[in-house]
Design a protein around this motif. Structure first.
Motif, short mmCIF file in Angstrom:
data_model
loop_
_atom_site.label_atom_id
_atom_site.label_comp_id
_atom_site.label_asym_id
_atom_site.label_seq_id
_atom_site.Cartn_x
_atom_site.Cartn_y
_atom_site.Cartn_z
N MET A 10 15.59 10.26 -19.57
CA MET A 10 14.32 9.56 -19.68
C MET A 10 13.25 10.21 -18.80
SD MET A 10 15.15 5.44 -20.05
CE MET A 10 14.52 5.15 -18.48
N LEU A 11 13.65 10.59 -17.59
CA LEU A 11 12.68 11.19 -16.68
C LEU A 11 12.15 12.53 -17.18
CD1 LEU A 11 14.32 10.37 -13.24
CD2 LEU A 11 12.29 9.33 -14.25
N MET A 12 12.95 13.20 -17.99
CA MET A 12 12.53 14.49 -18.53
C MET A 12 11.47 14.34 -19.61
SD MET A 12 14.29 16.59 -16.76
CE MET A 12 14.53 18.16 -17.53
N THR A 13 11.44 13.20 -20.28
CA THR A 13 10.52 13.02 -21.40
C THR A 13 9.39 12.03 -21.14
OG1 THR A 13 11.93 11.32 -22.38
CG2 THR A 13 12.32 13.61 -23.07
N ASP A 14 9.51 11.26 -20.07
CA ASP A 14 8.52 10.22 -19.80
C ASP A 14 8.27 10.12 -18.30
OD1 ASP A 14 6.93 7.96 -19.66
OD2 ASP A 14 8.44 6.59 -20.44
N SER A 15 7.07 10.44 -17.87
CA SER A 15 6.77 10.43 -16.43
C SER A 15 6.25 9.08 -15.95
CB SER A 15 5.74 11.51 -16.12
OG SER A 15 4.48 11.17 -16.69
N SER A 16 6.25 8.07 -16.81
CA SER A 16 5.65 6.78 -16.43
C SER A 16 6.37 6.12 -15.25
CB SER A 16 5.59 5.83 -17.63
OG SER A 16 6.88 5.50 -18.09
N PHE A 17 7.70 6.28 -15.17
CA PHE A 17 8.43 5.68 -14.05
C PHE A 17 8.04 6.35 -12.73
CE2 PHE A 17 11.41 4.85 -17.60
CZ PHE A 17 11.38 3.47 -17.56
N LYS A 18 8.00 7.66 -12.74
CA LYS A 18 7.62 8.40 -11.53
C LYS A 18 6.16 8.11 -11.18
CE LYS A 18 7.35 12.95 -9.37
NZ LYS A 18 6.29 12.51 -8.53
N ASP A 19 5.31 8.06 -12.17
CA ASP A 19 3.90 7.77 -11.92
C ASP A 19 3.72 6.37 -11.31
OD1 ASP A 19 3.37 10.25 -13.02
OD2 ASP A 19 2.73 9.44 -14.96
N SER A 20 4.46 5.41 -11.84
CA SER A 20 4.40 4.05 -11.32
C SER A 20 4.92 3.99 -9.89
CB SER A 20 5.21 3.11 -12.22
OG SER A 20 5.22 1.81 -11.69
N LEU A 21 6.03 4.66 -9.64
CA LEU A 21 6.59 4.69 -8.29
C LEU A 21 5.61 5.33 -7.32
CD1 LEU A 21 8.90 4.20 -6.31
CD2 LEU A 21 9.85 6.42 -7.02
N ASP A 22 5.06 6.47 -7.69
CA ASP A 22 4.10 7.15 -6.82
C ASP A 22 2.89 6.27 -6.52
OD1 ASP A 22 5.75 9.39 -6.82
OD2 ASP A 22 4.53 10.52 -8.26
N ALA A 23 2.38 5.57 -7.51
CA ALA A 23 1.23 4.69 -7.30
C ALA A 23 1.59 3.53 -6.38
CB ALA A 23 0.71 4.17 -8.64
N ASN A 24 2.77 2.95 -6.57
CA ASN A 24 3.20 1.84 -5.73
C ASN A 24 3.39 2.28 -4.28
OD1 ASN A 24 3.16 0.04 -7.84
ND2 ASN A 24 5.36 0.11 -8.20
N VAL A 25 4.00 3.44 -4.09
CA VAL A 25 4.22 3.96 -2.74
C VAL A 25 2.88 4.23 -2.06
CG1 VAL A 25 5.08 5.96 -1.44
CG2 VAL A 25 6.51 4.90 -3.20
N LYS A 26 1.97 4.86 -2.77
CA LYS A 26 0.66 5.17 -2.20
C LYS A 26 -0.09 3.89 -1.83
CE LYS A 26 -3.60 7.67 -3.01
NZ LYS A 26 -4.38 8.54 -3.87
N LEU A 27 -0.08 2.91 -2.72
CA LEU A 27 -0.76 1.64 -2.46
C LEU A 27 -0.17 0.96 -1.22
CD1 LEU A 27 -2.63 -0.74 -3.13
CD2 LEU A 27 -0.86 -1.56 -4.72
N PHE A 28 1.15 0.86 -1.15
CA PHE A 28 1.78 0.18 -0.02
C PHE A 28 1.52 0.92 1.28
CE2 PHE A 28 5.23 -0.69 2.93
CZ PHE A 28 5.18 -2.07 2.97
N ARG A 29 1.82 2.20 1.30
CA ARG A 29 1.69 2.96 2.55
C ARG A 29 0.24 3.02 3.04
NH1 ARG A 29 5.52 6.24 4.71
NH2 ARG A 29 7.58 6.12 3.77
N SER A 30 -0.70 3.28 2.16
CA SER A 30 -2.09 3.38 2.60
C SER A 30 -2.64 2.03 3.05
CB SER A 30 -2.97 4.00 1.51
OG SER A 30 -3.04 3.17 0.38
N SER A 31 -2.31 0.97 2.34
CA SER A 31 -2.78 -0.36 2.71
C SER A 31 -2.19 -0.80 4.05
CB SER A 31 -2.43 -1.39 1.63
OG SER A 31 -3.08 -1.08 0.42
N MET A 32 -0.92 -0.55 4.24
CA MET A 32 -0.27 -0.94 5.49
C MET A 32 -0.82 -0.15 6.67
SD MET A 32 1.95 -3.40 5.02
CE MET A 32 3.23 -3.23 6.26
#
Length: 108
Positions: free
Chosen positions: A1-23
């Motif tokens: 799935m990860l090879m054909t669809d980057s939505s999971f990684k994109d979602s994870l990256d966005a969540n990590v960025k939001l949490f870390r920067s806000s905190m």
């Protein structure tokens, strides 16, 4: 799935960025960089345990780690961000951290 669809990684990256920067903006120290495991450094074991309990009361599951699991004086709250978390859930956790952090005098 990860090879054909980057939505999971994109979602994870966005969540990590939001949490870390806000905190960080709130004044918390988050160990590591750009990783979904985001240790919120508190230093004191009793403070970390109390903090985790108060987060649970607000519906946010986090775990306090202290010596001997981590070095003495390096107690922390372990947060694990997932691609499955919604933006609302991440913001709920950030708001709970802000409330508890102010209540316990960790942040201003």
């Amino acid at each position: 799935m990860l090879m054909t669809d980057s939505s999971f990684k994109d979602s994870l990256d966005a969540n990590v960025k939001l949490f870390r920067s806000s905190m960080t903006d709130l004044g918390f120290t988050i160990a590591g960089k750009d990783h979904p495991i985001a240790p919120v450094m508190l230093g004191d074991a009793k403070l970390a345990a109390t903090f985790a309990d108060k987060m649970h009361e607000r519906g946010v599951y986090v775990v306090a780690f202290s010596y001997p699991v981590v070095p003495q004086g390096k107690a922390r709250i372990r947060v694990q961000i997932s691609a499955a978390h919604s933006t609302d859930q991440i913001n709920h956790a950030i708001n709970a951290f802000a409330d508890v952090g102010r209540e316990l005098g960790v942040i201003a």
